[in-house]
Design a protein around this motif. Structure first.
Motif, PDB file in Angstrom:
ATOM      1  N   ARG A  22       0.973  -1.247   0.050  1.00 33.54           N
ATOM      2  CA  ARG A  22      -0.196   0.514   0.074  1.00 33.54           C
ATOM      3  C   ARG A  22       0.681   0.899   0.074  1.00 33.54           C
ATOM      4  N   ALA A  23       1.673   1.251   0.994  1.00 31.72           N
ATOM      5  CA  ALA A  23       3.004   2.162   0.692  1.00 31.72           C
ATOM      6  C   ALA A  23       3.402   2.587  -0.314  1.00 31.72           C
ATOM      7  N   GLY A  24       3.719   2.023  -1.491  1.00 31.41           N
ATOM      8  CA  GLY A  24       4.906   1.071  -2.442  1.00 31.41           C
ATOM      9  C   GLY A  24       3.232   1.949  -3.278  1.00 31.41           C
ATOM     10  N   ALA A  25       2.079   1.470  -3.661  1.00 29.58           N
ATOM     11  CA  ALA A  25       1.136   2.103  -4.125  1.00 29.58           C
ATOM     12  C   ALA A  25       0.864   3.456  -4.244  1.00 29.58           C
ATOM     13  N   ARG A  26       1.352   4.395  -3.079  1.00 34.64           N
ATOM     14  CA  ARG A  26       0.767   5.449  -2.537  1.00 34.64           C
ATOM     15  C   ARG A  26       1.901   6.261  -3.166  1.00 34.64           C
ATOM     16  N   PHE A  27       2.726   5.697  -3.403  1.00 34.02           N
ATOM     17  CA  PHE A  27       4.249   6.406  -3.710  1.00 34.02           C
ATOM     18  C   PHE A  27       4.077   6.476  -5.333  1.00 34.02           C
ATOM     19  N   VAL A  29       1.522   6.075  -7.101  1.00 37.87           N
ATOM     20  CA  VAL A  29       0.421   7.290  -7.232  1.00 37.87           C
ATOM     21  C   VAL A  29       0.727   9.319  -7.037  1.00 37.87           C
ATOM     22  N   ILE A  30       1.272   9.602  -5.813  1.00 37.98           N
ATOM     23  CA  ILE A  30       2.291  10.869  -5.757  1.00 37.98           C
ATOM     24  C   ILE A  30       2.787  10.638  -6.359  1.00 37.98           C
ATOM     25  N   LEU A  31       4.047   9.690  -7.640  1.00 38.70           N
ATOM     26  CA  LEU A  31       4.864  10.507  -7.606  1.00 38.70           C
ATOM     27  C   LEU A  31       4.752  10.422  -9.550  1.00 38.70           C
ATOM     28  N   VAL A  32       3.695  10.069 -10.366  1.00 42.30           N
ATOM     29  CA  VAL A  32       2.940  10.263 -11.373  1.00 42.30           C
ATOM     30  C   VAL A  32       2.150  11.565 -11.351  1.00 42.30           C
ATOM     31  N   THR A  33       1.635  11.668 -10.494  1.00 37.42           N
ATOM     32  CA  THR A  33       0.826  13.318  -9.786  1.00 37.42           C
ATOM     33  C   THR A  33       1.815  13.988 -10.313  1.00 37.42           C
ATOM     34  N   VAL A  34       2.824  14.236  -9.585  1.00 39.70           N
ATOM     35  CA  VAL A  34       3.757  14.851  -9.262  1.00 39.70           C
ATOM     36  C   VAL A  34       4.953  14.942 -10.829  1.00 39.70           C
ATOM     37  N   LEU A  35       4.801  14.068 -11.347  1.00 50.88           N
ATOM     38  CA  LEU A  35       5.591  14.301 -12.504  1.00 50.88           C
ATOM     39  C   LEU A  35       4.507  15.127 -13.791  1.00 50.88           C
ATOM     40  N   ALA A  36       3.068  14.512 -13.817  1.00 56.09           N
ATOM     41  CA  ALA A  36       2.306  15.071 -14.873  1.00 56.09           C
ATOM     42  C   ALA A  36       1.985  16.155 -14.487  1.00 56.09           C
ATOM     43  N   LEU A  37       2.010  16.376 -13.648  1.00 57.56           N
ATOM     44  CA  LEU A  37       1.372  18.142 -13.447  1.00 57.56           C
ATOM     45  C   LEU A  37       3.221  18.925 -13.785  1.00 57.56           C
ATOM     46  N   LEU A  38       4.097  18.825 -12.995  1.00 58.72           N
ATOM     47  CA  LEU A  38       5.412  19.242 -13.143  1.00 58.72           C
ATOM     48  C   LEU A  38       5.962  19.736 -14.754  1.00 58.72           C
ATOM     49  N   PHE A  39       5.190  18.411 -15.909  1.00 55.76           N
ATOM     50  CA  PHE A  39       6.299  17.870 -17.496  1.00 55.76           C
ATOM     51  C   PHE A  39       4.423  18.652 -17.978  1.00 55.76           C
ATOM     52  N   GLY A  40       3.337  18.152 -17.253  1.00 55.85           N
ATOM     53  CA  GLY A  40       2.386  18.286 -17.996  1.00 55.85           C
ATOM     54  C   GLY A  40       2.205  19.644 -18.314  1.00 55.85           C
ATOM     55  N   VAL A  41       1.701  20.560 -16.822  1.00 56.63           N
ATOM     56  CA  VAL A  41       1.736  21.826 -17.652  1.00 56.63           C
ATOM     57  C   VAL A  41       2.856  23.184 -18.377  1.00 56.63           C
ATOM     58  N   PRO A  42       3.805  22.742 -18.301  1.00 55.90           N
ATOM     59  CA  PRO A  42       4.103  23.161 -19.214  1.00 55.90           C
ATOM     60  C   PRO A  42       4.401  22.882 -20.596  1.00 55.90           C
ATOM     61  N   TRP A  43       4.004  21.416 -20.805  1.00 52.27           N
ATOM     62  CA  TRP A  43       3.361  20.840 -22.024  1.00 52.27           C
ATOM     63  C   TRP A  43       2.796  21.526 -22.981  1.00 52.27           C
ATOM     64  N   ALA A  44       0.958  21.843 -21.899  1.00 54.36           N
ATOM     65  CA  ALA A  44       0.299  22.153 -22.873  1.00 54.36           C
ATOM     66  C   ALA A  44       0.410  23.712 -23.378  1.00 54.36           C
ATOM     67  N   THR A  45       1.024  24.541 -21.720  1.00 54.59           N
ATOM     68  CA  THR A  45       1.025  25.580 -21.916  1.00 54.59           C
ATOM     69  C   THR A  45       2.119  26.032 -23.287  1.00 54.59           C
TER      70      THR A  45
END
Length: 399
Positions: A22-27, A29-45
């Motif tokens: 469960r801890a690994g799964a949470r990590f 999900v958090i990692l994917v979410t952070v990467l999606a925002l960090l790279f996704g927002v500049p990509w979209a812009t």
């Protein structure tokens, strides 16, 4: 039941794997979410959001962001987990670049709203936003890299310590911290820092930790110039949190071999004109959980046997350690750790964890804290709106 285990042991062990999963799964999900925002927002812009770029531009731009996002965590793990310098340099630079693109893309979206309200429509609005985001990011990254790689400027701070004796009035303490000798070879920079320190004619030189990212043999060419630092009374050092990822005991022993006093929960006394000052140091607050034998923050041990009437200068890596300083009647604590935020607007995240970002602050009727913005940098080779410093603190008795 597992062979050789009692009923109680089996009951305690049985949930362990599911908890880890469960801890690994949470990590994950958090990692994917952070990467999606960090790279996704500049990509979209820059690539997608209403820009109407030609298909080849869209495809190449998208591919660059996907490759960078996929490769970034792998390079970070190899670089900082296994001390692979080449991977670290690529990952750290990527982090700095994408952080700036993310920040200015968010602000760019606000600009896009203003332009829309002003009647600017179609791909023109999106392309203006994308162009400005790219321009501002590139300018700040170039300037920030120059700021990070230059020898730090001197910051002069006057501190009045009421209990300081007249014989020590005007004592010159030079503080360096967070040198973070790392994957970029900064041996020349290190020699430049030492030259500046020596030009200040210090009585005491203090290094409050995070000396390097990597063990002594890996960083010795960058750290060895510290052996040439001159001080009329003492050269003192304490560990930071990064030592506990880089062979803390090895750094304590190496600094001692260079003639520095490693204040590993201990103190020394400096005297002049018939007056004395206790100079003490404690390990970083993460030391106890590091598993390094004998390392933990211990104010009682650091002050054991001291005269309670004498003023105390304490070295402690993190500003958060000020609570212990207040409890033990310290007159002045010197800290680093925050880097002054290093890359705006990371400052606001630092303040969630630390009581102070930088500068001289008071925390009780007796206790003051000076927090340096740091002499080097960690990770991304950029400093944006958070200049590094070599601090000259001049201590004065109360008039």
């Amino acid at each position: 039941m597992l062979a050789g285990m009692s009923v109680e042991e089996a009951v305690e062990a049985s949930p362990a794997k599911p908890r880890r999963r469960r801890a690994g799964a949470r990590f994950g999900v958090i990692l994917v979410t952070v990467l999606a925002l960090l790279f996704g927002v500049p990509w979209a812009t820059l690539v997608w959001s209403g820009n109407a770029w030609p298909a080849p531009v869209f495809i190449v731009g998208t591919a660059l962001f996907v490759v960078a996002a996929a490769g970034f965590p792998v390079l970070m793990f190899r670089g900082h987990g296994r001390h692979d310098d080449r991977s670290s340099r690529i990952a750290d630079t990527t982090l700095g670049v994408i952080w700036q693109l993310f920040v200015w893309s968010v602000l760019g979206q606000a600009l896009g709203l203003v332009l829309a309200l002003a009647g600017v429509g179609g791909p023109v609005r999106s392309r203006v936003v994308a162009g400005l985001v790219l321009l501002v990011s590139v300018v700040l990254l170039l300037w920030g890299h120059r700021e990070a790689m230059r020898v730090s400027r001197v910051r002069n701070i006057d501190v009045t310590i009421p209990r300081l004796g007249r014989g020590l009035d005007g004592l010159r303490v030079v503080l360096i911290t967070d040198t973070h000798y790392g994957p970029i070879d900064r041996s020349r920079w290190s020699r430049g820092v030492v030259e500046v320190i020596n030009s200040l004619n210090p009585d005491v030189v203090a290094h409050t930790g995070d000396i390097a990212d990597g063990e002594v043999p890996q960083r010795i060419s960058q750290a060895s110039p510290l052996g040439d630092v001159r001080a009329s009374m003492a050269r003192v050092y304490v560990t930071g949190n990064h030592e506990y990822m880089s062979g803390a005991q090895g750094w304590v022993e190496y600094m001692s071999s260079l003639g520095w006093e490693a204040l590993h929960n201990r103190h020394l006394v400096v005297s002049r004109g018939g007056d004395s000052l206790i100079v003490a140091g404690v390990d970083d607050r993460t030391a106890a959980s590091s598993g390094v034998p004998g390392h933990h923050m211990d104010h009682e041990a650091a002050l054991a046997g001291t005269d309670p009437d004498l003023p105390v200068l304490l070295l402690a890596h993190q500003p958060q350690q000020i609570t212990g300083a207040v409890a033990h009647g310290i007159d002045l604590q010197l800290s680093g750790h925050t880097h002054g935020g290093q890359m705006w607007p990371f400052h606001y995240l630092v303040r969630i964890d630390q009581p102070v970002l930088q500068g001289l602050t008071r925390h009780s009727g007796r206790t003051q804290l000076y927090t340096s913005r740091g002499t080097g940098f960690w990770g991304p080779p950029f400093r944006i709106f958070a200049p590094s410093e070599i601090t000259l603190l001049t201590l004065y008795a109360e008039k």
